[in-house]
Scaffold this motif. Structure first.
Motif, PDB file in Angstrom:
ATOM      1  N   SER A 101      16.090 -13.832  -0.961  1.00  0.00           N
ATOM      2  CA  SER A 101      15.399 -13.311   0.214  1.00  0.00           C
ATOM      3  C   SER A 101      14.904 -11.886  -0.018  1.00  0.00           C
ATOM      4  CB  SER A 101      16.339 -13.350   1.418  1.00  0.00           C
ATOM      5  OG  SER A 101      15.715 -12.814   2.565  1.00  0.00           O
ATOM      6  N   GLU A 102      15.722 -11.055  -0.650  1.00  0.00           N
ATOM      7  CA  GLU A 102      15.317  -9.678  -0.916  1.00  0.00           C
ATOM      8  C   GLU A 102      14.145  -9.628  -1.889  1.00  0.00           C
ATOM      9  OE1 GLU A 102      18.761  -7.587  -2.196  1.00  0.00           O
ATOM     10  OE2 GLU A 102      19.587  -7.373  -0.170  1.00  0.00           O
ATOM     11  N   ALA A 103      14.189 -10.484  -2.904  1.00  0.00           N
ATOM     12  CA  ALA A 103      13.091 -10.536  -3.864  1.00  0.00           C
ATOM     13  C   ALA A 103      11.802 -10.991  -3.185  1.00  0.00           C
ATOM     14  CB  ALA A 103      13.443 -11.474  -5.015  1.00  0.00           C
ATOM     15  N   GLU A 104      11.922 -11.962  -2.293  1.00  0.00           N
ATOM     16  CA  GLU A 104      10.744 -12.453  -1.573  1.00  0.00           C
ATOM     17  C   GLU A 104      10.140 -11.357  -0.698  1.00  0.00           C
ATOM     18  OE1 GLU A 104       9.420 -16.145   1.378  1.00  0.00           O
ATOM     19  OE2 GLU A 104      11.539 -15.696   1.044  1.00  0.00           O
ATOM     20  N   SER A 105      10.987 -10.578  -0.037  1.00  0.00           N
ATOM     21  CA  SER A 105      10.499  -9.510   0.837  1.00  0.00           C
ATOM     22  C   SER A 105       9.753  -8.439   0.047  1.00  0.00           C
ATOM     23  CB  SER A 105      11.671  -8.870   1.593  1.00  0.00           C
ATOM     24  OG  SER A 105      12.269  -9.792   2.471  1.00  0.00           O
ATOM     25  N   LEU A 106      10.316  -8.036  -1.089  1.00  0.00           N
ATOM     26  CA  LEU A 106       9.671  -6.998  -1.882  1.00  0.00           C
ATOM     27  C   LEU A 106       8.383  -7.513  -2.505  1.00  0.00           C
ATOM     28  CD1 LEU A 106       9.574  -4.192  -2.998  1.00  0.00           C
ATOM     29  CD2 LEU A 106      11.178  -4.865  -4.804  1.00  0.00           C
ATOM     30  N   PHE A 107       8.393  -8.766  -2.972  1.00  0.00           N
ATOM     31  CA  PHE A 107       7.173  -9.311  -3.562  1.00  0.00           C
ATOM     32  C   PHE A 107       6.066  -9.412  -2.520  1.00  0.00           C
ATOM     33  CE2 PHE A 107       4.215 -12.622  -4.806  1.00  0.00           C
ATOM     34  CZ  PHE A 107       3.906 -12.236  -6.105  1.00  0.00           C
ATOM     35  N   ALA A 108       6.419  -9.790  -1.293  1.00  0.00           N
ATOM     36  CA  ALA A 108       5.413  -9.908  -0.237  1.00  0.00           C
ATOM     37  C   ALA A 108       4.735  -8.568   0.022  1.00  0.00           C
ATOM     38  CB  ALA A 108       6.059 -10.432   1.043  1.00  0.00           C
ATOM     39  N   LEU A 109       5.484  -7.476  -0.108  1.00  0.00           N
ATOM     40  CA  LEU A 109       4.895  -6.152   0.061  1.00  0.00           C
ATOM     41  C   LEU A 109       4.050  -5.768  -1.148  1.00  0.00           C
ATOM     42  CD1 LEU A 109       4.598  -3.391   1.472  1.00  0.00           C
ATOM     43  CD2 LEU A 109       6.713  -2.698   0.310  1.00  0.00           C
ATOM     44  N   LEU A 110       4.556  -6.055  -2.342  1.00  0.00           N
ATOM     45  CA  LEU A 110       3.857  -5.642  -3.560  1.00  0.00           C
ATOM     46  C   LEU A 110       2.637  -6.503  -3.871  1.00  0.00           C
ATOM     47  CD1 LEU A 110       6.823  -4.841  -5.991  1.00  0.00           C
ATOM     48  CD2 LEU A 110       5.457  -3.249  -4.629  1.00  0.00           C
ATOM     49  N   ALA A 111       2.581  -7.725  -3.330  1.00  0.00           N
ATOM     50  CA  ALA A 111       1.495  -8.649  -3.673  1.00  0.00           C
ATOM     51  C   ALA A 111       0.108  -8.053  -3.435  1.00  0.00           C
ATOM     52  CB  ALA A 111       1.666  -9.967  -2.921  1.00  0.00           C
ATOM     53  N   PRO A 112      -0.203  -7.515  -2.238  1.00  0.00           N
ATOM     54  CA  PRO A 112      -1.538  -6.934  -2.062  1.00  0.00           C
ATOM     55  C   PRO A 112      -1.755  -5.678  -2.899  1.00  0.00           C
ATOM     56  CG  PRO A 112      -0.178  -6.554  -0.115  1.00  0.00           C
ATOM     57  CD  PRO A 112       0.571  -7.509  -0.981  1.00  0.00           C
ATOM     58  N   ILE A 113      -0.688  -4.977  -3.243  1.00  0.00           N
ATOM     59  CA  ILE A 113      -0.822  -3.807  -4.117  1.00  0.00           C
ATOM     60  C   ILE A 113      -1.167  -4.261  -5.528  1.00  0.00           C
ATOM     61  CG2 ILE A 113       0.380  -1.820  -5.102  1.00  0.00           C
ATOM     62  CD1 ILE A 113       2.101  -1.734  -2.571  1.00  0.00           C
ATOM     63  N   MET A 114      -0.474  -5.287  -6.012  1.00  0.00           N
ATOM     64  CA  MET A 114      -0.752  -5.808  -7.351  1.00  0.00           C
ATOM     65  C   MET A 114      -2.174  -6.344  -7.454  1.00  0.00           C
ATOM     66  SD  MET A 114       2.727  -7.672  -8.706  1.00  0.00           S
ATOM     67  CE  MET A 114       2.781  -8.853  -7.361  1.00  0.00           C
ATOM     68  N   ALA A 115      -2.628  -7.020  -6.411  1.00  0.00           N
ATOM     69  CA  ALA A 115      -3.966  -7.616  -6.445  1.00  0.00           C
ATOM     70  C   ALA A 115      -5.058  -6.588  -6.207  1.00  0.00           C
ATOM     71  CB  ALA A 115      -4.062  -8.724  -5.400  1.00  0.00           C
ATOM     72  N   GLY A 116      -4.764  -5.569  -5.389  1.00  0.00           N
ATOM     73  CA  GLY A 116      -5.810  -4.649  -4.961  1.00  0.00           C
ATOM     74  C   GLY A 116      -5.887  -3.335  -5.694  1.00  0.00           C
ATOM     75  N   TRP A 117      -4.732  -2.767  -6.074  1.00  0.00           N
ATOM     76  CA  TRP A 117      -4.767  -1.443  -6.705  1.00  0.00           C
ATOM     77  C   TRP A 117      -5.568  -1.430  -8.003  1.00  0.00           C
ATOM     78  CZ3 TRP A 117      -2.736   0.097 -11.449  1.00  0.00           C
ATOM     79  CH2 TRP A 117      -2.888   1.458 -11.725  1.00  0.00           C
ATOM     80  N   PRO A 118      -5.339  -2.366  -8.943  1.00  0.00           N
ATOM     81  CA  PRO A 118      -6.158  -2.321 -10.160  1.00  0.00           C
ATOM     82  C   PRO A 118      -7.631  -2.587  -9.884  1.00  0.00           C
ATOM     83  CG  PRO A 118      -4.771  -4.280 -10.151  1.00  0.00           C
ATOM     84  CD  PRO A 118      -4.312  -3.428  -9.023  1.00  0.00           C
ATOM     85  N   ALA A 119      -7.922  -3.336  -8.814  1.00  0.00           N
ATOM     86  CA  ALA A 119      -9.322  -3.598  -8.468  1.00  0.00           C
ATOM     87  C   ALA A 119     -10.037  -2.308  -8.077  1.00  0.00           C
ATOM     88  CB  ALA A 119      -9.403  -4.620  -7.338  1.00  0.00           C
ATOM     89  N   GLN A 120      -9.303  -1.346  -7.534  1.00  0.00           N
ATOM     90  CA  GLN A 120      -9.905  -0.064  -7.173  1.00  0.00           C
ATOM     91  C   GLN A 120     -10.350   0.727  -8.399  1.00  0.00           C
ATOM     92  OE1 GLN A 120      -6.821   1.764  -4.696  1.00  0.00           O
ATOM     93  NE2 GLN A 120      -7.981   1.236  -2.861  1.00  0.00           N
ATOM     94  N   LEU A 121      -9.871   0.347  -9.567  1.00  0.00           N
ATOM     95  CA  LEU A 121     -10.217   1.061 -10.797  1.00  0.00           C
ATOM     96  C   LEU A 121     -11.513   0.551 -11.414  1.00  0.00           C
ATOM     97  CD1 LEU A 121      -6.654   1.219 -12.416  1.00  0.00           C
ATOM     98  CD2 LEU A 121      -7.763   2.886 -10.918  1.00  0.00           C
ATOM     99  N   PHE A 122     -12.179  -0.407 -10.751  1.00  0.00           N
ATOM    100  CA  PHE A 122     -13.466  -0.936 -11.217  1.00  0.00           C
ATOM    101  C   PHE A 122     -14.509  -0.715 -10.122  1.00  0.00           C
ATOM    102  CE2 PHE A 122     -10.220  -3.326 -13.486  1.00  0.00           C
ATOM    103  CZ  PHE A 122     -10.684  -3.310 -14.794  1.00  0.00           C
ATOM    104  N   PRO A 123     -14.907   0.532  -9.867  1.00  0.00           N
ATOM    105  CA  PRO A 123     -15.780   0.836  -8.723  1.00  0.00           C
ATOM    106  C   PRO A 123     -17.154   0.185  -8.782  1.00  0.00           C
ATOM    107  CG  PRO A 123     -15.582   2.733 -10.189  1.00  0.00           C
ATOM    108  CD  PRO A 123     -14.560   1.739 -10.644  1.00  0.00           C
ATOM    109  N   GLY A 124     -17.641  -0.143  -9.974  1.00  0.00           N
ATOM    110  CA  GLY A 124     -18.963  -0.748 -10.078  1.00  0.00           C
ATOM    111  C   GLY A 124     -18.963  -2.259 -10.020  1.00  0.00           C
ATOM    112  N   ASP A 125     -17.802  -2.862  -9.909  1.00  0.00           N
ATOM    113  CA  ASP A 125     -17.661  -4.319  -9.894  1.00  0.00           C
ATOM    114  C   ASP A 125     -17.553  -4.781  -8.443  1.00  0.00           C
ATOM    115  OD1 ASP A 125     -16.551  -6.954  -9.913  1.00  0.00           O
ATOM    116  OD2 ASP A 125     -15.869  -6.643 -11.969  1.00  0.00           O
ATOM    117  N   GLU A 126     -18.567  -5.481  -7.951  1.00  0.00           N
ATOM    118  CA  GLU A 126     -18.589  -5.883  -6.548  1.00  0.00           C
ATOM    119  C   GLU A 126     -17.465  -6.860  -6.208  1.00  0.00           C
ATOM    120  OE1 GLU A 126     -20.244  -4.682  -4.085  1.00  0.00           O
ATOM    121  OE2 GLU A 126     -21.261  -3.258  -5.406  1.00  0.00           O
ATOM    122  N   GLU A 127     -17.177  -7.785  -7.126  1.00  0.00           N
ATOM    123  CA  GLU A 127     -16.093  -8.736  -6.872  1.00  0.00           C
ATOM    124  C   GLU A 127     -14.754  -8.013  -6.784  1.00  0.00           C
ATOM    125  OE1 GLU A 127     -13.953 -12.671  -8.896  1.00  0.00           O
ATOM    126  OE2 GLU A 127     -15.856 -11.913  -9.685  1.00  0.00           O
ATOM    127  N   ALA A 128     -14.533  -7.080  -7.705  1.00  0.00           N
ATOM    128  CA  ALA A 128     -13.295  -6.296  -7.660  1.00  0.00           C
ATOM    129  C   ALA A 128     -13.248  -5.447  -6.397  1.00  0.00           C
ATOM    130  CB  ALA A 128     -13.183  -5.415  -8.902  1.00  0.00           C
TER     131      ALA A 128
END
Length: 321
Positions: free
Chosen positions: A135-162
């Motif tokens: 349960s604890e692992a699920e809670s932390l992953f649920a918080l980190l999931a949008p960070i994992m998916a979104g933070w690196p995408a912010q490093l590609f400013p010219g990529d519209e999909e990112a």
């Protein structure tokens, strides 16, 4: 994920040393680091994790190419009269080039550490023998999931999909994930970070403990303020700066990943048996130093904008462009 884009020594370090006690490693029968990653990625049908691996691989590939270019190309040592033969030096000798490489190294290796940490959380969620740990692992992953998916995408400013991925992840983080189960994921994050802060025994790592701790505390305070505004119905104004909120927590989490790596590298350095291993651990410590000195402080502006709930972008009208 492309195997050739990742450095084998870094993979071995991340898996065998940083994640040495994790279920991700212990529950695999293979001794090969890449196979551990592929097994985790293949069996864990997690869209955020898959997206994160994809983006981090791109970052890693860019870093490897830039590093090779800097080592193979030369430039004049200093301006000299036209009638004198110019002395040349590798591009990597230029401090400006090294700064750029440090930035790339900090982002891609920090991002890889986060991906592997996320894979381990999913392993705990699915395979840990104790229900409360699942349960604890699920809670932390649920918080980190949008960070994992979104933070690196912010490093590609010219990529519209990112860019679209970053925007949707940011709104998901601030509009839903951070409040899930009464912010249980945030509480778990604070606990896990605190464990690694206390484990920072080496002098270089202790320098960064206060910086990460204070930044996380400020992020928690601004989160509380934003939560009150959401309760009051100011959703549009709060979510208008979701990009900054994702960036803030992205940098906090990557700083945490670098502290974890630095803790391990600092302990391993005195026992390094080869010059290559010594250089590797020193490189890890220097990249951590770079992130804490150059990157983490940049979130100060994000904190100001979020604290003030700045509406500059929200107030801009389409007709004014």
């Amino acid at each position: 994920m492309t195997a050739t884009a990742l450095d084998r020594r870094d993979l071995e370090f991340q898996i065998r040393e940083v994640l040495a006690d994790s279920l991700l490693v212990h529950n695999r029968q293979t001794g090969d680091a890449l196979e551990v990653i592929y097994a985790a990625a293949d069996r864990m049908a997690s869209q955020p994790l898959a997206r994160a691996f994809s983006l981090v691989t791109r970052l890693y590939s860019d870093y490897v190419d830039a590093l090779a270019w800097a080592r193979e190309h030369y430039q004049p040592v200093s301006p000299q009269p036209d009638d004198e033969e110019q002395s040349l030096e590798p591009m990597i000798a230029d401090p400006g080039v090294r700064r750029s490489l440090l930035s790339r190294k900090a982002m891609c290796e920090g991002g890889l550490a986060l991906c592997l940490y996320g894979a381990d959380l999913l392993t705990q969620k699915n395979e840990h023998p104790e229900a409360d740990q699942q349960s604890e692992a699920e809670s932390l992953f649920a918080l980190l999931a949008p960070i994992m998916a979104g933070w690196p995408a912010q490093l590609f400013p010219g990529d519209e999909e990112a860019g679209q991925r970053a925007r949707s992840s940011a709104r998901d983080l601030l509009g839903r994930a951070i409040w899930r189960d009464q912010s249980r994921g945030l509480q778990r994050l604070m606990h896990c970070v605190q464990v690694d802060l206390q484990a920072a025994e080496a002098e270089p790592c202790q320098q960064w403990v206060l910086s990460l701790s204070e930044t996380l505390q400020q992020a928690v305070k601004v989160t509380s303020s934003l939560g009150k505004s959401l309760v009051n119905g100011d959703q549009d104004q709060v979510l208008a700066n979701a990009h900054n909120y994702l960036r803030l927590f992205g940098y906090i989490v990557i700083a945490w990943m670098w502290l974890r790596q630095a803790n391990v590298a600092a302990r391993a350095l005195p026992g390094a048996t080869s010059e290559a291993d010594r250089d590797f651990y020193l490189g890890k410590l220097q990249a951590a130093r770079y992130f804490f000195h150059w990157e983490l402080p940049t979130v100060a502006q994000d904190l100001v904008l979020l604290r003030n709930q700045d509406d500059t972008c929200l107030a801009m009208q389409p007709e004014w462009f």
